[in-house]
Each structure stands twice: as C-alpha cells, then as structure tokens.
Design an enzyme around this catalytic site. Structure first.
Site, PDB file in Angstrom:
ATOM      1  CB  CYS A 105      -0.898   0.010   1.239  1.00 45.94           C
ATOM      2  SG  CYS A 105      -2.023   1.431   1.272  1.00 45.94           S
ATOM      3  CB  CYS A 112      -0.903  -0.110   8.535  1.00 50.04           C
ATOM      4  SG  CYS A 112      -1.375  -1.265   7.245  1.00 50.04           S
ATOM      5  N   GLY A 160      -3.907  -3.097   1.245  1.00 52.86           N
ATOM      6  CA  GLY A 160      -4.124  -2.136   0.173  1.00 52.86           C
ATOM      7  C   GLY A 160      -5.247  -1.142   0.411  1.00 52.86           C
ATOM      8  CD  GLU A 161      -7.742   3.541   0.286  1.00 54.19           C
ATOM      9  OE1 GLU A 161      -7.636   3.320   1.495  1.00 54.19           O
ATOM     10  OE2 GLU A 161      -8.838   3.790  -0.262  1.00 54.19           O
ATOM     11  CB  SER A 190     -12.136  -0.455   4.763  1.00 56.49           C
ATOM     12  OG  SER A 190     -11.482   0.278   5.780  1.00 56.49           O
ATOM     13  CB  SER A 213      -9.257   4.121   8.158  1.00 60.14           C
ATOM     14  OG  SER A 213      -9.731   2.834   7.814  1.00 60.14           O
ATOM     15  CG  LEU A 214     -11.750  10.121  11.188  1.00 63.24           C
ATOM     16  CD1 LEU A 214     -11.905  10.430   9.716  1.00 63.24           C
ATOM     17  CD2 LEU A 214     -13.068  10.375  11.917  1.00 63.24           C
ATOM     18  CG  ASN A 289      -3.074  -7.413  15.777  1.00 66.23           C
ATOM     19  OD1 ASN A 289      -2.294  -7.938  16.557  1.00 66.23           O
ATOM     20  ND2 ASN A 289      -4.002  -8.071  15.122  1.00 66.23           N
ATOM     21  CB  CYS A 332      -3.512  -4.884   8.124  1.00 67.96           C
ATOM     22  SG  CYS A 332      -3.871  -4.045   6.667  1.00 67.96           S
TER      23      CYS A 332
HETATM   24  N1  SAH Z   1      -6.593   0.829   3.265  1.00 70.51           N
HETATM   25  C1  SAH Z   1      -7.890   0.685   3.814  1.00 70.51           C
HETATM   26  C2  SAH Z   1      -8.325  -0.748   3.990  1.00 70.51           C
HETATM   27  C3  SAH Z   1      -7.291  -1.720   4.512  1.00 70.51           C
HETATM   28  S1  SAH Z   1      -6.762  -1.441   6.198  1.00 70.51           S
HETATM   29  C4  SAH Z   1      -8.028   1.458   5.115  1.00 70.51           C
HETATM   30  O1  SAH Z   1      -7.005   1.923   5.630  1.00 70.51           O
HETATM   31  O2  SAH Z   1      -9.155   1.619   5.571  1.00 70.51           O
HETATM   32  C5  SAH Z   1      -8.214  -1.965   7.077  1.00 70.51           C
HETATM   33  C6  SAH Z   1      -8.284  -1.488   8.503  1.00 70.51           C
HETATM   34  O3  SAH Z   1      -7.249  -2.109   9.280  1.00 70.51           O
HETATM   35  C7  SAH Z   1      -8.092   0.023   8.645  1.00 70.51           C
HETATM   36  O4  SAH Z   1      -9.122   0.578   9.414  1.00 70.51           O
HETATM   37  C8  SAH Z   1      -6.769   0.111   9.329  1.00 70.51           C
HETATM   38  O5  SAH Z   1      -6.656   1.267  10.094  1.00 70.51           O
HETATM   39  C9  SAH Z   1      -6.724  -1.143  10.170  1.00 70.51           C
HETATM   40  N2  SAH Z   1      -5.366  -1.508  10.594  1.00 70.51           N
HETATM   41  C10 SAH Z   1      -4.232  -1.440   9.879  1.00 70.51           C
HETATM   42  N3  SAH Z   1      -3.179  -1.865  10.611  1.00 70.51           N
HETATM   43  C11 SAH Z   1      -3.668  -2.196  11.827  1.00 70.51           C
HETATM   44  C12 SAH Z   1      -3.067  -2.693  13.025  1.00 70.51           C
HETATM   45  N4  SAH Z   1      -1.768  -2.921  13.097  1.00 70.51           N
HETATM   46  N5  SAH Z   1      -3.874  -2.923  14.092  1.00 70.51           N
HETATM   47  C13 SAH Z   1      -5.211  -2.689  14.001  1.00 70.51           C
HETATM   48  N6  SAH Z   1      -5.825  -2.224  12.904  1.00 70.51           N
HETATM   49  C14 SAH Z   1      -5.064  -1.981  11.813  1.00 70.51           C
HETATM   50 FE1  SF4 Z   2      -2.788   1.332   3.460  1.00 73.08          FE
HETATM   51 FE2  SF4 Z   2      -4.988   1.029   4.963  1.00 73.08          FE
HETATM   52 FE3  SF4 Z   2      -2.578   0.174   5.834  1.00 73.08          FE
HETATM   53 FE4  SF4 Z   2      -3.064   2.784   5.674  1.00 73.08          FE
HETATM   54  S1  SF4 Z   2      -4.110   1.299   7.019  1.00 73.08           S
HETATM   55  S2  SF4 Z   2      -1.191   1.772   4.970  1.00 73.08           S
HETATM   56  S3  SF4 Z   2      -4.323   2.885   3.842  1.00 73.08           S
HETATM   57  S4  SF4 Z   2      -3.709  -0.594   4.088  1.00 73.08           S
END
Ligand code: SAH
Ligand code: SF4
Length: 342
Positions: A105, A112, A160-161, A190, A213-214, A289, A332
C-alpha cells in the site's frame, strides 16, 4: 488466468465450445466454485484439463487457523510471486471474508504492517474476486463450525487501499453482486479517506457500505499517523463521507485503530463523537495489533473501556471490533511480513 477475464468475455477464450459450455464454466468460477477443475463435472474432460493450469490466479502458500477453527488466514502467491492475504471469519449469523485489493500500500500509515512495506502493485479485478471464490470453494468442502457455508459478507480490509485501485475494485464488486449472488449491502469498502475514490463510489449503482479509517480528528496528529491526510485533509474526508450517507442512505462507519498515547485521549474521543453525530456514522474501535516494525502499543483494557465510555457519553454509536486471529498475525499485512523474513 480465467478470473482475469470478465465472465462476459470467457467465451472468447473457448471459441470452439458452444455458448452453454462457457455459461457452465462461469457457474463453476463464480456461483458454485470448486477448488479443482476436475470437479467441474458437467464439462468434458478435455476442457477441464485445459482449465486446470489457468483456474486460479494464485496458489496457496500458507494456511493458518485460529479461534477454535472459526478463523482461517490464507497467504496466496500470485503468478508473479507477489504475496497477498485473505482472512475468513465465521460467526453464528454470517461468514465474513476480509480481502486484499493491492500488493502492499502506498499510503504509509505508520501503525500498519502493509503500509510499512510500501506499494508493490495493484491487484487485478480477477485476483480480488478470486479470493471470494476461493473462500466459497473452500467452505463447500470444509465449512467453519456453526457459521453459514458461504461467504455472506465481504470487507475490503486486507492489504491495500481499495479506492486507490478504483476500477479493479469496482469490477470485482460488480462480479460479486451480479455473478456470485452477494448483496451490495453485505460488501464494505474500507478507505483511508481517498477522497476522489469516495466521490466516484457515490455514483456507482450499488448500496455498498463505506468504512472510513479516521484514527485522529486532530489534523497534525492525523497527518502523522495517516500521511495521506496532507493530500486529502480530514474535513474533505468527512464531507465526502457525509455526501455518501446523504446520497446513498447508507450509514458510514468510522474506523479508529486505538494506539496508546497517540489517539486515545478524551479530547480525541470527544472530537470523534462530534463527527459521528454530525454525519450519523457508526464508530468501530479496534485495538492496535502491534506490528514488528513499530513500537506502538494498544492501550490497556481499562483505557479502551474509558475511551469507549467517553464516546458513548458524547452520544456516539460505537462498537469494539473483536481482534480475530491475533495468534496467527491476522493484522493487516503481518502474515506476509513473516513469510518474507523466514
Ligand atoms: N486501506 C484501507 C483498507 C485496509 S486497512 C483502510 O485503511 O481503511 C483496514 C483497517 O485495518 C483500517 O481501518 C486500518 O486502520 C486497520 N489496521 C491497519 N493496521 C492495523 C493494526 N496494526 N492494528 C489494528 N488495525 C489496523
Ligand atoms: Fe494502506 Fe490502509 Fe494500511 Fe493505511 S491502514 S497503509 S491505507 S492498508
């Protein structure tokens, strides 16, 4: 690879076969998928033999099981060697599949695992939809305990986004709805707040759910956690989410990964509740996580409870999302991280 051709074009790959044969094949790929081409019983053996090597756009690299068999996590290897993750979660009334839309991503969110890896490439619509087909083929043979035997809900919350890979995401959704019998209301896209994609999604014909995702309501803090906030600032993201709600009549959900000392203050809870009330959104809290490349930690249980209490007191509609499969690196991008380092 057969999923990389739209169902409507499959006929062109088999010009010598009558139309009903490619209709049968479409059924086997989408409506009643099977893991092995030899199980496509009503197709002639010669056709099944031709199909077998181009059946799936990936092979299964690792399968892990957790939560007493109600969670399965797959690491798939695409034909170019790229690795993607898919997670299947069984509940009493639904079977939810969490799918990937890109390899890596580009958004670089600090907490993440996928973001820490950087961007590799977009997935093709076929590679996205094949994750759902694979899960249905798997469930037909091995249903999860006490859960529906088909995927009932799809969430784009893997790697991914999805809105940065707009056309492939939309084409995969179209095939899920038109060819797999999945309702648009059971599909959730998402997004990190990729505003141009959110605006386009409003114009699509399906009532899919939007999750935004805010992670912070304070612009400087959000830019730190979610660097794309510099390009698509939070106010524009909230406006686009509100437009989505008003045009589609679908409640948006606001995702908030709770990180100790970063975005777990009362000020953040109050700001988040204000936005949720304003745009009639539902808040989903998920405890971080931890990922190997960051020192961030989730808050304590008590602190999470307090944050949620403040949100509720401020009038927000909120749920704490369960963290399935923690013991199998289900956050993720983490399974791939481990596969790459081993
Ligand atoms: N890119 C999109 C969709 C994939 S991530 C997005 O960011 O919404 C999906 C969700 O997983 C998002 O809400 C993101 O904030 C959350 N996420 C990513 N890494 C995480 C982690 N280490 N622990 C908990 N949630 C996580
Ligand atoms: Fe990409 Fe979603 Fe992870 Fe942000 S949280 S890096 S947008 S997959």
């Amino acid at each position: 690879m057969l999923y990389c051709t739209a169902p409507e074009q499959l006929r062109e790959l088999f010009p010598d076969e009558p139309r009903y044969r490619t209709n049968q094949l479409t059924e086997w790929l989408y409506r009643h998928p099977v893991l092995h081409a030899e199980e496509m019983m009503n197709l002639p053996r010669s056709m099944r033999e031709r199909i077998a090597p181009q059946h799936w756009p990936f092979t299964l690299d690792i399968e892990q099981s957790a939560d007493n068999g109600t969670t399965k996590k797959w690491l798939f290897r695409c034909t170019d060697g790229s690795l993607i993750e898919t997670v299947l979660m069984g509940y009493s009334s639904r079977t939810t599949l969490c799918i990937s839309s890109q390899v890596g991503c580009a958004m670089g969110c600090t907490f993440c695992a996928t973001g820490q890896f950087g961007f590799d490439r977009h997935l093709d619509a076929g590679e996205i939809v094949a994750q759902v087909a694979y899960a249905n083929a798997y469930l037909a043979e091995t249903p999860l305990p006490r859960s529906p035997e088909r995927v009932t809900n799809v969430v784009f919350m893997g790697m991914g986004e999805p809105l940065a890979n707009y056309n492939a995401t939309i084409e995969s959704i179209r095939r899920m709805i038109e060819h797999m019998g999945i309702s648009g209301r059971s599909i959730t896209v998402s997004t990190v707040g990729f505003v141009p994609g959110m605006k386009k999604l409003i114009k699509e014909p399906w009532p899919v759910n939007l999750a935004v995702s805010l992670h912070s309501t304070i612009p400087s803090k959000r830019s730190k956690l979610v660097p794309i906030n510099d390009r698509y600032p939070i106010d524009d993201v909230i406006d686009a989410a509100n437009d989505y709600y008003e045009t589609k009549g679908r409640r948006v959900s606001l995702e908030w990964t709770l990180i100790s000392g970063e975005n777990d203050s009362d000020e953040e809870a109050i700001g988040l509740a204000r936005i949720a009330r304003k745009i009639h959104a539902h808040v989903n809290i998920i405890a971080l996580n931890p990922t190997p490349l960051s020192h961030d930690k989730p808050p304590s249980r008590d602190h999470i409870r307090r944050f949620i209490g403040t949100l509720k007191r401020e009038g927000a509609n909120v749920t704490l999302r369960d963290t399935r499969g923690q013991d199998i690196d289900a956050a993720c991008g983490q399974l791939r991280l481990r596969a790459d380092s081993s």
